[in-house]
Design a protein around this motif. Structure first.
Motif, short mmCIF file in Angstrom:
data_model
loop_
_atom_site.label_atom_id
_atom_site.label_comp_id
_atom_site.label_asym_id
_atom_site.label_seq_id
_atom_site.Cartn_x
_atom_site.Cartn_y
_atom_site.Cartn_z
N LEU A 64 53.64 135.78 38.36
CA LEU A 64 52.63 136.74 37.93
C LEU A 64 52.17 136.42 36.51
CD1 LEU A 64 54.18 140.09 39.29
CD2 LEU A 64 52.69 138.43 40.45
N ARG A 65 50.90 136.70 36.24
CA ARG A 65 50.32 136.37 34.93
C ARG A 65 50.76 137.33 33.85
NH1 ARG A 65 44.01 134.71 36.32
NH2 ARG A 65 44.51 132.92 37.66
N GLU A 66 51.13 138.52 34.24
CA GLU A 66 51.61 139.50 33.26
C GLU A 66 52.76 140.29 33.87
OE1 GLU A 66 48.65 142.36 32.32
OE2 GLU A 66 48.13 142.77 34.41
N ASN A 67 53.57 140.88 33.03
CA ASN A 67 54.69 141.68 33.50
C ASN A 67 54.17 143.01 34.04
OD1 ASN A 67 56.88 143.96 32.32
ND2 ASN A 67 57.73 142.33 33.59
N VAL A 68 54.49 143.29 35.30
CA VAL A 68 53.96 144.50 35.94
C VAL A 68 55.06 145.49 36.31
CG1 VAL A 68 51.93 143.29 36.83
CG2 VAL A 68 54.00 143.43 38.25
#
Length: 774
Positions: A64-68
């Motif tokens: 993932l491109r960002e922490n979700v």
């Protein structure tokens, strides 16, 4: 379509990740895909995932491109899933061996329900493992399925994502998904359970739920724990959109309130500075979602009333009183124990001033675990040869039910216990009595031991850190109480003399517990096999591995299910774990399926040996006893080097030299299966090795060892007058199972295990017969 899609969200777990992934990919059930979601983890987790993806085509990695967060990472994995069933596994937890095969089998038995709930265990960072409290509830449904409307108790099961298998079509049809924030499991778990038309249960422990020392989200205090409120708000919004589920609102509301209070009371979640604000949020949630006419449950009525009235000052005052009461109760209990100890010491000291009772003999075995081993054989013979003696067993309360009929006993810590220790003349034990026993002049202590030493014992353990977890000074002070050391062979006598250099006398009598191997009849052996459920004509193999000092818990060194299949229907596999270990869920599940017989809690090792056509062991002293039967012995030693180096041994069991190796040696599961399929286990080379081993380690076990001990110690007869040991060539040996079955016709009145009877207490939990193996 694969059977299972296992979704693993990953964030800052580099120390645990490999164990988690291996636990999935090394399952015996292989029809799966593993979807690992790297939630922008700042450590090396991402590269570990790439490594696994490169070497196993079943692994798919999403970066993932960002922490979700945990919930949305799971959603990302679900979007790429193609399996028939969805399973979620947290990346610091793991599956137990055979878990997915058990899940698949139960899904099939339940006709592929919408949801299958399975059991778990908690594994603490200091090594403790704790079963969940849901096992009995999960077992109650068998292979039946229910909806939550038909069985509302299903909603009381642990509401987490990772203890369930969800039929993917059902999951997608209901629009289930995880919301951002903590406590994301609760809404999805409860929503799935109330929507499912069919819910099955599996009592087998499948997940090892790791309780980390630090780093777990639920153990990190802060305002993030206020996420619980929008999570439950989303669950009730889900119910609002489905009026047909309204009947579940009351129970789900009750579950929510209990969960809110649970978190409030834990300092590792809600900090003291945040408790007032948290309570007000909880009270607002209570008023918003309270069902009409709701009546609080009795067990928590006060908590519910306080929330309903937003009465935080009263709640805080009550918590202060509750904590103070807890401290007071703990202090009072400690003080009570202290007073009891002082009273017992005084009573014991007074009793030691009174005369000894020359007709009183005390017996104990395995730290008061019951009547067993050499002491049991001696006590039985004493009742015949010395009927004037009063025999008393010391046993823990839970072992009282296992005593022979009419056996007298005392419970540790009771007044009669202290009186017996003070007044008895004879003490017989296979381990040391506790340090609080004060040996009086005139008292006679008999140490029977409970095995021939392959591994180092006593002072010889000092160079081995894995074994040397003791005070050797205290060990020798206990051995100083011995008057007689019963030995079974010259090897043992030499070892005991060196490692316990005290003033006791050696009695070369043989092991009393081995008398049965010379005296058992064909009728006895046939009866034991029938009660164990061993079909006539089948070959029974007893697999009895020993404990490992260098690791905790029972870790099977064999894939027992695969071994059972490889051996074929000609064989029946009896499995007995070491008594140090508790119940093993995997082994119990294989027992329930009829693939092995779990005889770990069977009360008589001697019965098991008499019933077995051959023994498979690693380094257990049982091999020395079993050699008396002159039946095949196979050594399966996959970790010999680790065991040898961590514990120390007295000879090379794997050398192949006569007198050291008792039979064929295997190092792999394939070798073990081949030994039996080829007949090597009972070939001429195996017989020659066994004969030399028996000659070295069984010279005195001729069926009269208990008699020698009774006559020498309890009756005071001269050692020279004791029964002469019969040579190996002249002594009787119990019939083999094949000979026993040939000599004894089937008894239609003898209830076998297959008809629902077991030989050991039902309290062990193995009171259900195994189902026939497929």
């Amino acid at each position: 379509m694969v059977r299972f899609s296992v979704v693993v969200p990953v964030f800052k777990v580099q120390g645990y990740l490999r164990e988690c992934l291996d636990s999935v990919l090394e399952q015996s059930f292989t029809d799966l895909e593993l979807i690992a979601v790297d939630d922008r983890s700042p450590d090396h987790s991402g590269s570990i995932l790439d490594e696994y993806e490169a070497r196993d085509p079943r692994v798919r990695v999403l970066h993932l491109r960002e922490n979700v967060g945990l919930g949305r990472a799971r959603n990302a994995g679900v979007a790429h899933a193609e399996g028939e069933y969805l399973l979620f596994l947290d990346s610091d937890d793991s599956y137990l061996p055979g878990a997915l095969e058990a899940v698949d089998a139960q899904l099939t038995a339940c006709r592929d329900p919408d949801v299958l709930v399975f059991d778990h265990q908690r594994s603490y960072w200091w090594g403790r493992r704790e079963p969940s409290s849901f096992g009995r509830q999960l077992a109650a449904t068998g292979t039946q399925t229910f909806s939550a409307a038909e069985n509302p108790d299903l909603l009381t099961l642990f509401h987490v994502a990772w203890n369930k298998a969800y039929r993917r079509a059902f999951y997608e049809e209901e629009g289930l998904s995880f919301a951002p924030g903590l406590y994301e499991d609760a809404p999805v778990s409860n929503e799935a359970m109330v929507c499912a038309r069919t819910i099955g249960c599996l009592p087998r422990v499948c997940v090892d739920y790791r309780q980390r020392h630090r780093g777990a989200i639920t153990r990190s205090p802060g305002r993030r724990h206020f996420d619980i409120f929008p999570q439950y708000a989303s669950m009730f919004a889900f119910l609002d959109r489905r009026p047909h589920l309204e009947a579940h609102r009351r129970l789900l509301f009750e579950r929510m309130v209990s969960h809110l209070v649970f978190c409030l009371r834990r300092g590792e979640r809600v900090r003291p500075a945040d408790r007032r604000a948290y309570f007000r949020h909880a009270a607002r949630h209570y008023r918003t979602h309270q069902p009409p006419g709701f009546a609080p449950p009795r067990r928590a009525a006060r908590d519910f009333w306080l929330l309903a009235h937003d009465a935080y000052p009263l709640f805080a005052a009550r918590e202060t009183v509750r904590r103070a009461r807890g401290r007071t109760w703990r202090g009072a209990r400690a003080a009570s124990r202290g007073l009891a100890r002082r009273y017992h010491r005084l009573y014991y000291a007074l009793q030691r001033r009174l005369p000894l009772e020359d007709d009183l003999a005390v017996y104990a075995a395995y730290w008061y675990r019951g009547a067993a081993c050499n002491p049991a054989a001696i006590e039985e013979r004493a009742r015949q040869l010395a009927p004037h003696l009063r025999n008393v067993w010391i046993v823990k309360p839970e072992a009282v039910a296992t005593l022979p009929p009419a056996a007298d006993h005392v419970v540790p810590g009771s007044p009669r216990y202290w009186r017996t220790l003070a007044r008895a003349k004879y003490f017989v034990n296979n381990v040391n009595f506790p340090d609080h026993l004060v040996k009086r002049p005139g008292q006679i202590h008999v140490m029977t031991h409970h095995g021939t030493p392959l591994k180092t014992m006593g002072l010889d353990q000092q160079p081995y850190p894995a074994a040397a977890q003791m005070s050797f000074r205290k060990l020798l002070s206990r051995a100083d109480r011995w008057d007689v050391s019963v030995t079974s062979n010259p090897h043992s006598a030499e070892v005991w003399d060196r490692v316990y250099p005290c003033a006791h006398e050696d009695l070369p009598a043989g092991y009393p517990r081995n008398d049965r191997y010379a005296t058992a009849t064909a009728e006895e052996i046939a009866g034991i096999r029938a009660r164990l459920g061993i079909p006539r004509g089948r070959i029974a193999l007893l697999y009895a591995p020993t404990a490992r000092d260098y690791r905790k818990g029972f870790v099977p060194r064999l894939d027992l299910e695969r071994l059972s299949a490889g051996l074929g229907e000609e064989y029946v596999l009896l499995v007995r774990t070491h008594y140090y270990y508790g119940r093993n869920s995997v082994l119990r599940e294989l027992h329930a399926r009829g693939l092995v017989r779990d005889v770990s809690r069977h009360p008589s090792t001697e019965d098991l040996c008499l019933a077995a056509d051959a023994l498979i062991t690693d380094y257990s002293s049982l091999m020395f006893d079993y050699a008396n039967l002159d039946r095949p012995l196979v050594v399966h030693a996959p970790d010999w080097e680790s065991y040898r180096d961590s514990r120390g041994v007295y000879f090379d069991l794997l050398s192949g030299r006569p007198g050291e190796t008792p039979g064929p040696v295997t190092r792999t599961e394939e070798e073990l299966t081949a030994v039996f399929r080829s007949g090597t286990w009972r070939g001429p080379e195996a017989r020659a090795l066994r004969a030399a081993f028996r000659a070295r380690f069984c010279p005195w076990d001729d069926g009269r060892a208990a008699e020698r001990v009774v006559r020498s110690v309890l009756l005071g007869e001269d050692t020279a007058a004791l029964p002469t040991v019969l040579p190996l060539s002249e002594r009787p040996v119990a019939p083999s199972p094949e000979e026993a079955e040939a000599a004894v016709a089937p008894d239609p009145d003898l209830t076998t295990w297959g008809l629902g009877t077991t030989l050991w207490p039902a309290s062990d939990g193995l009171d259900q017969p195994p189902t026939p193996a497929p």
